[in-house]
Scaffold this motif. Structure first.
Motif, PDB file in Angstrom:
ATOM      1  N   PRO A  84       0.825  -1.211   0.000  1.00 32.33           N
ATOM      2  CA  PRO A  84       0.000   0.000   0.000  1.00 32.33           C
ATOM      3  C   PRO A  84       0.860   1.262   0.000  1.00 32.33           C
ATOM      4  N   THR A  85       0.387   2.298  -0.670  1.00 33.57           N
ATOM      5  CA  THR A  85       1.068   3.590  -0.662  1.00 33.57           C
ATOM      6  C   THR A  85       0.754   4.314   0.639  1.00 33.57           C
ATOM      7  N   ALA A  86       1.709   5.081   1.148  1.00 32.21           N
ATOM      8  CA  ALA A  86       1.500   5.821   2.393  1.00 32.21           C
ATOM      9  C   ALA A  86       0.293   6.741   2.268  1.00 32.21           C
ATOM     10  N   CYS A  87      -0.470   6.862   3.342  1.00 32.58           N
ATOM     11  CA  CYS A  87      -1.650   7.716   3.315  1.00 32.58           C
ATOM     12  C   CYS A  87      -1.231   9.178   3.167  1.00 32.58           C
ATOM     13  N   VAL A  88      -2.134   9.995   2.646  1.00 34.74           N
ATOM     14  CA  VAL A  88      -1.846  11.418   2.443  1.00 34.74           C
ATOM     15  C   VAL A  88      -1.543  12.088   3.775  1.00 34.74           C
ATOM     16  N   GLN A  89      -2.301  11.737   4.792  1.00 37.82           N
ATOM     17  CA  GLN A  89      -2.102  12.349   6.111  1.00 37.82           C
ATOM     18  C   GLN A  89      -0.699  12.104   6.637  1.00 37.82           C
ATOM     19  N   GLY A  90      -0.163  10.912   6.380  1.00 34.33           N
ATOM     20  CA  GLY A  90       1.182  10.596   6.837  1.00 34.33           C
ATOM     21  C   GLY A  90       2.262  11.291   6.030  1.00 34.33           C
ATOM     22  N   LEU A  91       1.933  11.684   4.794  1.00 34.35           N
ATOM     23  CA  LEU A  91       2.896  12.372   3.933  1.00 34.35           C
ATOM     24  C   LEU A  91       2.852  13.887   4.106  1.00 34.35           C
ATOM     25  N   ASP A  92       1.798  14.393   4.710  1.00 32.47           N
ATOM     26  CA  ASP A  92       1.532  15.829   4.768  1.00 32.47           C
ATOM     27  C   ASP A  92       2.294  16.487   5.924  1.00 32.47           C
ATOM     28  N   PRO A  93       3.340  17.285   5.630  1.00 33.66           N
ATOM     29  CA  PRO A  93       4.084  17.951   6.705  1.00 33.66           C
ATOM     30  C   PRO A  93       3.450  19.268   7.147  1.00 33.66           C
ATOM     31  N   HIS A  94       2.361  19.668   6.473  1.00 24.59           N
ATOM     32  CA  HIS A  94       1.776  20.981   6.723  1.00 24.59           C
ATOM     33  C   HIS A  94       0.465  20.910   7.499  1.00 24.59           C
ATOM     34  N   ASP A  95       0.063  19.718   7.907  1.00 20.79           N
ATOM     35  CA  ASP A  95      -1.167  19.537   8.695  1.00 20.79           C
ATOM     36  C   ASP A  95      -2.391  20.119   7.999  1.00 20.79           C
ATOM     37  N   ARG A  96      -2.560  19.765   6.730  1.00 24.75           N
ATOM     38  CA  ARG A  96      -3.746  20.208   5.989  1.00 24.75           C
ATOM     39  C   ARG A  96      -4.716  19.051   5.746  1.00 24.75           C
ATOM     40  N   THR A  97      -4.444  17.873   6.343  1.00 23.76           N
ATOM     41  CA  THR A  97      -5.222  16.677   6.033  1.00 23.76           C
ATOM     42  C   THR A  97      -6.014  16.185   7.235  1.00 23.76           C
ATOM     43  N   LEU A  98      -7.297  15.905   7.012  1.00 16.62           N
ATOM     44  CA  LEU A  98      -8.163  15.262   7.989  1.00 16.62           C
ATOM     45  C   LEU A  98      -8.335  13.812   7.535  1.00 16.62           C
ATOM     46  N   TYR A  99      -7.980  12.879   8.379  1.00 23.08           N
ATOM     47  CA  TYR A  99      -7.967  11.463   8.013  1.00 23.08           C
ATOM     48  C   TYR A  99      -9.163  10.754   8.645  1.00 23.08           C
ATOM     49  N   LEU A 100     -10.039  10.202   7.804  1.00 14.05           N
ATOM     50  CA  LEU A 100     -11.234   9.517   8.265  1.00 14.05           C
ATOM     51  C   LEU A 100     -11.098   8.012   8.060  1.00 14.05           C
ATOM     52  N   GLY A 101     -11.593   7.253   9.016  1.00 17.22           N
ATOM     53  CA  GLY A 101     -11.604   5.802   8.891  1.00 17.22           C
ATOM     54  C   GLY A 101     -12.825   5.225   9.582  1.00 17.22           C
ATOM     55  N   THR A 102     -13.133   3.983   9.283  1.00 19.98           N
ATOM     56  CA  THR A 102     -14.298   3.331   9.877  1.00 19.98           C
ATOM     57  C   THR A 102     -14.019   1.846  10.063  1.00 19.98           C
ATOM     58  N   PHE A 103     -14.730   1.243  11.009  1.00 16.31           N
ATOM     59  CA  PHE A 103     -14.653  -0.204  11.220  1.00 16.31           C
ATOM     60  C   PHE A 103     -15.864  -0.914  10.603  1.00 16.31           C
ATOM     61  N   THR A 104     -16.681  -0.148   9.872  1.00 16.05           N
ATOM     62  CA  THR A 104     -17.876  -0.713   9.254  1.00 16.05           C
ATOM     63  C   THR A 104     -17.540  -1.782   8.238  1.00 16.05           C
ATOM     64  N   LYS A 105     -16.514  -1.525   7.413  1.00  9.89           N
ATOM     65  CA  LYS A 105     -16.143  -2.482   6.372  1.00  9.89           C
ATOM     66  C   LYS A 105     -15.281  -3.614   6.915  1.00  9.89           C
ATOM     67  N   SER A 106     -14.338  -3.281   7.790  1.00 10.95           N
ATOM     68  CA  SER A 106     -13.406  -4.297   8.271  1.00 10.95           C
ATOM     69  C   SER A 106     -14.042  -5.251   9.280  1.00 10.95           C
ATOM     70  N   LEU A 107     -15.054  -4.783  10.025  1.00 10.03           N
ATOM     71  CA  LEU A 107     -15.730  -5.650  10.995  1.00 10.03           C
ATOM     72  C   LEU A 107     -17.183  -5.861  10.576  1.00 10.03           C
ATOM     73  N   PHE A 108     -18.090  -4.966  11.019  1.00  9.91           N
ATOM     74  CA  PHE A 108     -19.485  -5.107  10.588  1.00  9.91           C
ATOM     75  C   PHE A 108     -20.198  -3.770  10.792  1.00  9.91           C
ATOM     76  N   PRO A 109     -21.186  -3.450   9.935  1.00 13.73           N
ATOM     77  CA  PRO A 109     -21.843  -2.135   9.970  1.00 13.73           C
ATOM     78  C   PRO A 109     -22.519  -1.814  11.292  1.00 13.73           C
ATOM     79  N   GLY A 110     -23.069  -2.831  11.961  1.00 13.11           N
ATOM     80  CA  GLY A 110     -23.790  -2.581  13.206  1.00 13.11           C
ATOM     81  C   GLY A 110     -22.919  -2.040  14.319  1.00 13.11           C
ATOM     82  N   LEU A 111     -21.603  -2.140  14.176  1.00 12.20           N
ATOM     83  CA  LEU A 111     -20.708  -1.628  15.210  1.00 12.20           C
ATOM     84  C   LEU A 111     -20.791  -0.115  15.325  1.00 12.20           C
ATOM     85  N   ARG A 112     -21.007   0.572  14.202  1.00  7.69           N
ATOM     86  CA  ARG A 112     -21.212   2.020  14.171  1.00  7.69           C
ATOM     87  C   ARG A 112     -20.064   2.792  14.819  1.00  7.69           C
ATOM     88  N   LEU A 113     -18.839   2.387  14.528  1.00  9.78           N
ATOM     89  CA  LEU A 113     -17.678   3.074  15.072  1.00  9.78           C
ATOM     90  C   LEU A 113     -16.771   3.546  13.935  1.00  9.78           C
TER      91      LEU A 113
END
Length: 260
Positions: A84-113
């Motif tokens: 995998p290529t490094a995420c934009v947030q990890g490459l950004d030295p200027h703190d212009r990136t908001l990084y969003l993630g979810t456990f809906t796909k990796s676990l299950f939608p009902g978790l809602r986290l």
């Protein structure tokens, strides 16, 4: 798109090619955009991954325009080809990136986290906004998930499911290539949980989707997923929830529905 529209924001679509978001189009725009929303790991529905050069160009654009990058890495755990290529947030030295993630796909939608990694200046206002929207959090689910991650079980689970999904993707690609070569051309993604397939000449997207549904195969047309319906006609075929045998049976029904 619906969430942005509901917030009253003006959306300006940017083209996508084999290397992901066309950052040259973004840099050439005269409109003074305040933010760009991207899914670098694999864009939906094309499955394209944003190249490293374009990730760096995206950071340059945000820095020069005092804008923000919203990086949605919704199911980046499921990557099947290469590193995998490094995420934009990890490459950004200027703190212009908001990084969003979810456990809906990796676990299950009902978790809602889900989670959001913010530049420091945005933490306090975002916490305040979150409190106004919903003053309660699922603390038991959060603590349980934290323990699951700390114990190493989440990582082991993801590795196992990555192998399961890769096998299902292999099965879908092989079945489509073998039984439907006269109908669609599969476009194997490097990650994600769906595979785009482009229709050959002579097949109508809406008609084939309706016909497939009548025999119990649920397909999503590609055209409505593109801005102004300008995408190449085809199907988006999911594989995560089906076993190789179920995938084979579904493609067999499609092959009988659309004989050579």
């Amino acid at each position: 798109a619906k969430a942005l529209d509901a917030a009253g924001l003006k959306r300006l679509p940017v083209a996508v090619d084999a290397q992901g978001l066309r950052t040259d189009d973004l840099l050439a725009r005269r409109e003074d955009g305040r933010a760009v929303f991207v899914t670098p790991s694999h864009q939906f529905p094309t499955g394209r991954t944003l190249s490293l050069d374009r990730r760096l160009a995206l950071i340059q654009w945000a820095t020069e325009h005092d804008a923000w990058i919203l990086e949605d890495d919704y199911d980046s755990e499921f990557h099947y080809a290469g590193r995998p290529t490094a995420c934009v947030q990890g490459l950004d030295p200027h703190d212009r990136t908001l990084y969003l993630g979810t456990f809906t796909k990796s676990l299950f939608p009902g978790l809602r986290l889900a989670y959001l990694i913010l530049p420091l200046p945005l933490v306090e206002p975002m916490v305040a906004a979150r409190s106004l929207m919903d003053g309660f959090t699922a603390s038991v689910a959060q603590l349980t998930l934290a323990r699951f991650i700390e114990d190493g079980r989440f990582g082991a689970y993801v590795r196992t499911m990555r192998g399961v999904y890769a096998e299902r993707l292999d099965a879908l690609e092989a079945a489509v290539k073998t039984r439907l070569p006269h109908v669609v051309t599969p476009d194997r993604p490097v990650g994600g949980l769906q595979m785009p397939c482009f229709l050959k000449d002579g097949f109508d997207e809406a008609e084939t989707v309706r016909a497939a549904r009548r025999v119990g195969v649920h397909l999503t047309g590609l055209t409505p997923l593109h801005d102004a319906g300008a995408g190449r006609p085809g199907w988006l075929m999911g594989f995560a929830a089906s076993t190789p045998a179920e995938i084979d049976a579904a493609v067999d029904r499609l092959a009988k529905l659309f004989p050579a």
